[in-house]
Design an enzyme around this catalytic site. Structure first.
Site, PDB file in Angstrom:
ATOM      1  N   GLU A  82     -49.989 -18.850 -44.679  1.00 32.57           N
ATOM      2  CA  GLU A  82     -50.363 -17.794 -45.634  1.00 32.57           C
ATOM      3  C   GLU A  82     -49.107 -17.127 -46.174  1.00 32.57           C
ATOM      4  OE1 GLU A  82     -53.596 -15.034 -44.865  1.00 32.57           O
ATOM      5  OE2 GLU A  82     -52.329 -13.360 -45.522  1.00 32.57           O
ATOM      6  N   HIS A  87     -65.968 -16.470 -41.800  1.00 34.13           N
ATOM      7  CA  HIS A  87     -65.984 -16.328 -40.349  1.00 34.13           C
ATOM      8  C   HIS A  87     -67.440 -16.338 -39.927  1.00 34.13           C
ATOM      9  CE1 HIS A  87     -62.324 -14.076 -41.496  1.00 34.13           C
ATOM     10  NE2 HIS A  87     -61.832 -14.544 -40.390  1.00 34.13           N
ATOM     11  N   MET A 141     -64.259 -24.673 -45.643  1.00 31.78           N
ATOM     12  CA  MET A 141     -63.589 -24.195 -44.418  1.00 31.78           C
ATOM     13  C   MET A 141     -64.429 -23.119 -43.751  1.00 31.78           C
ATOM     14  SD  MET A 141     -61.695 -21.280 -43.385  1.00 31.78           S
ATOM     15  CE  MET A 141     -60.315 -20.534 -44.253  1.00 31.78           C
ATOM     16  N   HIS A 145     -48.065 -13.735 -44.667  1.00 29.77           N
ATOM     17  CA  HIS A 145     -47.642 -13.745 -43.268  1.00 29.77           C
ATOM     18  C   HIS A 145     -46.195 -14.219 -43.117  1.00 29.77           C
ATOM     19  CE1 HIS A 145     -52.149 -14.106 -42.003  1.00 29.77           C
ATOM     20  NE2 HIS A 145     -51.893 -13.049 -42.747  1.00 29.77           N
ATOM     21  N   ASP A 175     -56.696 -15.933 -49.864  1.00 27.75           N
ATOM     22  CA  ASP A 175     -57.000 -15.006 -48.773  1.00 27.75           C
ATOM     23  C   ASP A 175     -56.399 -13.657 -49.152  1.00 27.75           C
ATOM     24  OD1 ASP A 175     -57.742 -13.773 -46.528  1.00 27.75           O
ATOM     25  OD2 ASP A 175     -56.405 -14.843 -45.174  1.00 27.75           O
ATOM     26  N   ASP A 180     -53.436 -20.479 -47.442  1.00 33.71           N
ATOM     27  CA  ASP A 180     -53.930 -19.147 -47.808  1.00 33.71           C
ATOM     28  C   ASP A 180     -52.964 -18.541 -48.824  1.00 33.71           C
ATOM     29  OD1 ASP A 180     -56.151 -19.292 -46.226  1.00 33.71           O
ATOM     30  OD2 ASP A 180     -55.537 -17.727 -44.807  1.00 33.71           O
ATOM     31  N   LYS A 185     -49.072 -15.617 -37.970  1.00 32.66           N
ATOM     32  CA  LYS A 185     -48.750 -14.285 -38.501  1.00 32.66           C
ATOM     33  C   LYS A 185     -47.859 -13.601 -37.467  1.00 32.66           C
ATOM     34  CE  LYS A 185     -51.026 -10.215 -40.437  1.00 32.66           C
ATOM     35  NZ  LYS A 185     -52.313  -9.512 -40.658  1.00 32.66           N
TER      36      LYS A 185
HETATM   37  C1  GLT Z   1     -58.040 -12.015 -41.558  1.00 30.13           C
HETATM   38  C2  GLT Z   1     -56.609 -12.432 -41.685  1.00 30.13           C
HETATM   39  C3  GLT Z   1     -56.452 -13.672 -42.446  1.00 30.13           C
HETATM   40  C4  GLT Z   1     -57.060 -14.864 -41.784  1.00 30.13           C
HETATM   41  C5  GLT Z   1     -58.509 -14.795 -41.670  1.00 30.13           C
HETATM   42  C6  GLT Z   1     -59.002 -15.956 -40.850  1.00 30.13           C
HETATM   43  S1  GLT Z   1     -59.115 -13.292 -41.208  1.00 30.13           S
HETATM   44  O1  GLT Z   1     -58.480 -11.423 -42.732  1.00 30.13           O
HETATM   45  O2  GLT Z   1     -55.858 -11.374 -42.293  1.00 30.13           O
HETATM   46  O3  GLT Z   1     -55.126 -13.944 -42.755  1.00 30.13           O
HETATM   47  O4  GLT Z   1     -56.813 -15.973 -42.611  1.00 30.13           O
HETATM   48  O5  GLT Z   1     -59.448 -15.605 -39.596  1.00 30.13           O
HETATM   49 MN    MN Z   2     -55.153 -15.793 -43.950  1.00 28.51          MN
HETATM   50 MN    MN Z   3     -53.128 -11.809 -44.605  1.00 28.45          MN
END
Ligand code: GLT
Ligand code: MN
Ligand code: MN
Length: 389
Positions: A219, A56, A90, A222, A289, A247, A185
């Site tokens: 992700e 970030h 990224m 999520h 992530d 992610d 998310k």
């Molecule tokens: C944050 C979030 C992640 C995101 C990131 C990108 S920041 O930690 O939980 O899932 O991918 O902004």
């Molecule tokens: Mn993420």
């Molecule tokens: Mn997360």
């Protein structure tokens, strides 16, 4: 002999500065690790064998840095990248940490906050591009509500769309080689977040002025928070050419965003995910992530990072084994047996085809009686994963 699960650049394993840099703070407790600088984190990632590092804007440059401080930080960071050979595939914007974003960034009810969020993102895009990023992630962590009394959801969608259209035009105007990846998310930190799943994001993208520039960054944690099958969501993105980034992490169903080491909880779903990515030749970053448990020191952080990559490579090997397993493949051939007699009814529509299909008789009861052998197939999969095949 070289370790066959050694991460190599071609595996495209990446970590965010915020992942290995996570200091173990949680809503109830203080940090358990001293912070490392971005440069120290690059060396840590190089030591464990990562290919790239993502950030970030404010992971790298503090939000209140002067221009001179910014330039020094960026120069030091570039030197660490040069020394280690790590790349920055990224970048993204922190649109959630500062108190100014308490009611959202692009969807805030305050026009000054919305304008500031767009300005911050334009600067952060410049920073990402300067360091070589080709993918730019948008995670709308604060774009939501606790109460729908507070924000009109249709207005929020329109504000979000207007911001994304603005960024697409900016990238085209500047001639940047950059594409966007939207990360969904369902909730946390907001009570509810807009465009809450990858499926919502895919639909939203098609309403933008430049959908070709925008894909998704699903992700694991999520989608699992939403109770969904992650592999299915990723398959939908992949099949429509929209899987720009991913992610990887893990998560117990029904919990908060745990961001555990990849494969820590759901080995079987991690296996089918890796198999999907490998079978269909996904060629983007495998970004972890996730972060180490709060119990760990930096040796534990390295164990965490190595574990993510190693589990991925083991599952990749298991996927190849599954694809080559004679019994599994014979079973699949039987399950998918096709004598071609129905071919005439599939494919493009024609009135004649519809007419002919309506006239065809089917023995529904006989069809329903067929055993599918899925119990056997799944047990073979489990035994392969447990290492007894
Ligand atoms: C944050 C979030 C992640 C995101 C990131 C990108 S920041 O930690 O939980 O899932 O991918 O902004
Ligand atoms: Mn993420
Ligand atoms: Mn997360």
């Amino acid at each position: 002999m070289a370790d066959k699960y050694q991460p190599m650049p071609e595996h495209k394993f990446t970590f965010g500065l915020w992942t290995v840099g996570n200091i173990g703070r949680d809503p109830f407790g203080e940090p358990t690790r001293e912070p490392l600088s971005p440069v120290e984190l690059v060396y840590l990632l190089s030591e464990v064998g990562a290919y790239g590092v993502n950030f970030h804007d404010n992971d790298l440059v503090p939000i209140d840095a002067t221009p001179a401080e910014r330039d020094k930080i960026v120069a030091d960071f570039k030197k660490a990248l040069d020394d280690t050979g790590l790349v920055v595939p990224m970048a993204t914007t922190n649109l959630f940490g500062s108190a100014v974003f308490k009611d959202g960034a692009f969807t805030s009810n305050d026009p000054k906050v919305r304008a500031y969020a767009i300005q911050k993102t334009l600067n952060a895009i410049d920073l990402g591009v300067e360091l070589g990023a080709k993918i730019y992630v948008f995670w709308p962590g604060r774009e939501g509500t606790e109460s729908d009394a507070t924000k009109d959801p249709v207005t929020a969608i329109k504000r979000n769309r207007e911001a994304m259209n603005f960024f697409c035009e900016y990238v085209l105007d500047k001639g940047y080689d950059l594409r966007f990846a939207l990360e969904a998310k369902p909730n946390e930190p907001r009570g509810d977040i807009y465009n809450s799943t990858t499926g919502h994001m895919l639909a939203f993208i098609e309403t933008l002025d430049h959908p070709e520039l925008v894909g998704v960054n699903p992700e694991v944690a999520h989608e699992h928070m939403a109770g969904l099958n992650f592999t299915h969501g990723v398959a939908q993105a992949l099949e429509s050419g929209k899987l720009f980034h991913i992610d990887l992490n893990d998560q117990s169903f029904g919990r908060y965003d745990q961001d555990f080491r990849f494969g820590m909880v759901n080995i079987k779903s991690a296996f089918f995910l890796v198999k999907l990515l490998e079978d269909y030749g996904y060629d983007g970053s495998r970004h972890f992530d996730a972060h180490a448990y709060r119990t760990e020191d930096y040796e534990g952080v390295k164990d965490f990072a190595r574990g993510c990559m190693r589990t991925y490579l083991i599952l990749k090997e298991k996927a190849a084994q599954w694809n080559a397993d004679k019994e599994i493949q014979a079973l699949l051939a039987e399950i998918n047996a096709d004598d071609g007699s129905m071919d005439k009814y599939f494919g493009a529509y024609s009135a004649d085809k519809a007419q002919a299909l309506k006239a065809q008789s089917f023995d529904r009861n006989a069809l329903a009686k067929r055993g599918m052998q899925y119990e056997r197939l799944d047990q073979l999969t489990v035994e392969l994963l447990l290492g007894v095949r």
